[in-house]
Design a protein around this motif. Structure first.
Motif, short mmCIF file in Angstrom:
data_model
loop_
_atom_site.label_atom_id
_atom_site.label_comp_id
_atom_site.label_asym_id
_atom_site.label_seq_id
_atom_site.Cartn_x
_atom_site.Cartn_y
_atom_site.Cartn_z
N ASP A 158 17.64 31.41 22.84
CA ASP A 158 17.85 30.04 22.37
C ASP A 158 19.11 29.96 21.52
OD1 ASP A 158 15.55 29.16 23.62
OD2 ASP A 158 14.29 29.58 21.88
N PHE A 159 19.32 30.96 20.66
CA PHE A 159 20.53 30.97 19.84
C PHE A 159 21.78 31.12 20.70
CE2 PHE A 159 23.86 33.27 17.56
CZ PHE A 159 24.09 32.38 16.51
N LEU A 160 21.72 31.98 21.71
CA LEU A 160 22.87 32.17 22.59
C LEU A 160 23.17 30.89 23.37
CD1 LEU A 160 22.31 35.79 23.96
CD2 LEU A 160 23.84 35.02 22.14
N THR A 161 22.13 30.16 23.75
CA THR A 161 22.33 28.88 24.43
C THR A 161 23.04 27.90 23.50
OG1 THR A 161 20.34 29.22 25.75
CG2 THR A 161 21.17 26.96 25.60
N TYR A 162 22.59 27.86 22.24
CA TYR A 162 23.25 27.02 21.23
C TYR A 162 24.70 27.44 21.05
CZ TYR A 162 24.85 26.18 16.44
OH TYR A 162 25.61 25.89 15.34
N ALA A 171 30.68 26.82 21.98
CA ALA A 171 31.90 27.29 22.63
C ALA A 171 32.52 26.21 23.51
CB ALA A 171 31.61 28.54 23.46
N VAL A 172 31.69 25.49 24.24
CA VAL A 172 32.19 24.41 25.10
C VAL A 172 32.82 23.31 24.26
CG1 VAL A 172 31.52 22.60 26.73
CG2 VAL A 172 30.55 24.90 26.95
N LEU A 173 32.16 22.93 23.17
CA LEU A 173 32.70 21.88 22.30
C LEU A 173 34.03 22.30 21.68
CD1 LEU A 173 29.47 20.61 20.48
CD2 LEU A 173 30.86 19.38 22.16
N ILE A 174 34.11 23.55 21.21
CA ILE A 174 35.36 24.03 20.62
C ILE A 174 36.49 23.98 21.65
CG2 ILE A 174 36.55 26.07 19.74
CD1 ILE A 174 33.98 26.82 18.29
N ALA A 175 36.20 24.41 22.87
CA ALA A 175 37.22 24.40 23.93
C ALA A 175 37.69 22.99 24.24
CB ALA A 175 36.66 25.07 25.19
N VAL A 176 36.75 22.04 24.31
CA VAL A 176 37.11 20.65 24.62
C VAL A 176 37.91 20.04 23.49
CG1 VAL A 176 36.19 18.33 25.03
CG2 VAL A 176 35.17 20.31 26.18
N PHE A 177 37.41 20.17 22.25
CA PHE A 177 38.11 19.60 21.10
C PHE A 177 39.49 20.23 20.92
CE2 PHE A 177 33.82 18.59 18.91
CZ PHE A 177 33.76 17.38 19.59
N VAL A 195 27.92 21.88 14.35
CA VAL A 195 26.90 20.95 13.87
C VAL A 195 26.33 20.08 15.00
CG1 VAL A 195 26.49 18.93 12.39
CG2 VAL A 195 27.81 20.87 11.53
N LEU A 196 27.19 19.61 15.89
CA LEU A 196 26.76 18.65 16.92
C LEU A 196 25.62 19.16 17.81
CD1 LEU A 196 30.14 17.00 18.00
CD2 LEU A 196 28.29 16.00 16.66
N PRO A 197 25.64 20.43 18.25
CA PRO A 197 24.51 20.88 19.09
C PRO A 197 23.17 20.89 18.37
CG PRO A 197 26.40 22.33 19.36
CD PRO A 197 26.70 21.45 18.19
N LEU A 198 23.19 20.80 17.04
CA LEU A 198 21.94 20.78 16.28
C LEU A 198 21.36 19.38 16.16
CD1 LEU A 198 22.94 23.17 13.35
CD2 LEU A 198 21.61 23.74 15.39
N ALA A 229 33.39 35.06 14.03
CA ALA A 229 32.45 36.15 14.32
C ALA A 229 31.33 35.68 15.25
CB ALA A 229 31.86 36.71 13.03
N LEU A 230 30.96 34.40 15.15
CA LEU A 230 29.93 33.85 16.02
C LEU A 230 30.49 33.39 17.36
CD1 LEU A 230 27.99 31.72 13.38
CD2 LEU A 230 27.33 33.95 14.29
N GLN A 231 31.83 33.30 17.43
CA GLN A 231 32.48 32.84 18.66
C GLN A 231 33.53 33.86 19.12
OE1 GLN A 231 32.42 29.61 20.59
NE2 GLN A 231 30.34 29.87 19.80
#
Length: 238
Positions: free
Chosen positions: A4-8, A13-19, A49-52, A188-190
């Motif tokens: 679940d954490f890896l899915t989050y 990662a997708v949001l960072i790439a798009v932004f 924050v947004l995925p949460l 570190a998380l990305q």
């Protein structure tokens, strides 16, 4: 659960790439360094924050009488050993992620340890503006700042070059060290995300532009300052 954490984290990662893509297209070539810095920091924070933010929609469902089943008709389900049924990738992927995260964090902590060691081994000269100049005997060490400390070798300290001191005080006044702590922790998380590393690199470049702007705003000659930067980068001229 780790999956679940890896899915989050993948959504992050997708949001960072798009932004970050929009930042490169719209703002990267602009010289509004303060705005660019805020955009990059907000990009990193918002992406986590947004995925949460979960939107819950309540819907009333009417159960038809004909669909009801007597309790006695239920059959006991077979018990499945979840550990034995777990695919190999669900075991390997978390392990790989943790190894990358720990390695990235270890590199950051090692860098912090080296900075702290240099500061503790230096001669400390508190300044009236709240900063502390740390003079080290390492003649090859280029000037840098961390929190309220300005680290420089003895030659640079004795020269008391106004451009160097103004540049490093600019980093301190603009709180660049806190930016780096935040982004390095999020990296570190990305660690697997190239967009995060590019964002981190761009933020560091913007820090230098902002500090250079502090120097030029003090009326220091731009040509002489450029020459100083070249000699420091090349390791010549003390």
């Amino acid at each position: 659960m780790m999956i679940d954490f890896l899915t989050y984290d993948l959504k992050v990662a997708v949001l960072i790439a798009v932004f970050y893509m929009f930042y490169r297209l719209m703002l990267a070539h602009e010289t509004f360094h303060r705005v660019n810095r805020m955009v990059l920091l907000l990009t990193a924070i918002a992406s986590f924050v947004l995925p949460l933010c979960v939107i819950t929609i309540h819907k009333t469902v009417t159960i038809q009488q004909s669909a009801q089943v007597a309790i006695g008709e239920f059959q006991p389900a077979a018990v499945v050993d979840e550990a034995s049924a777990m695919p190999l990738w669900q075991i390997a992927l978390p392990i790989l992620f943790i190894i990358g995260m720990v390695a990235t964090l270890a590199h950051t902590l090692w860098s912090l340890f080296k900075i702290i060691r240099i500061i503790r081994q230096s001669e400390l000269y508190p300044q009236a503006d709240g900063t502390t100049i740390c003079v080290t005997g390492n003649a090859s060490l280029a000037p840098f700042s961390w929190m309220h400390y300005i680290v420089m070798n003895r030659s640079d300290y004795e020269t008391q070059n106004a451009a160097i001191l103004t540049h490093e005080r600019g980093h301190i006044r603009l709180h660049h060290s806190w930016d780096l702590l935040l982004v390095d922790t999020l990296t570190a998380l990305q660690w697997f995300n190239p967009a995060m590393w590019m964002l981190r690199s761009d933020l560091r470049a913007i820090h230098e532009y902002e500090a250079d702007g502090e120097v030029l705003s003090q009326g220091i000659n731009a040509r002489q300052y450029q020459y100083l930067l070249i000699t420091k980068a090349a390791g010549i001229g003390g």
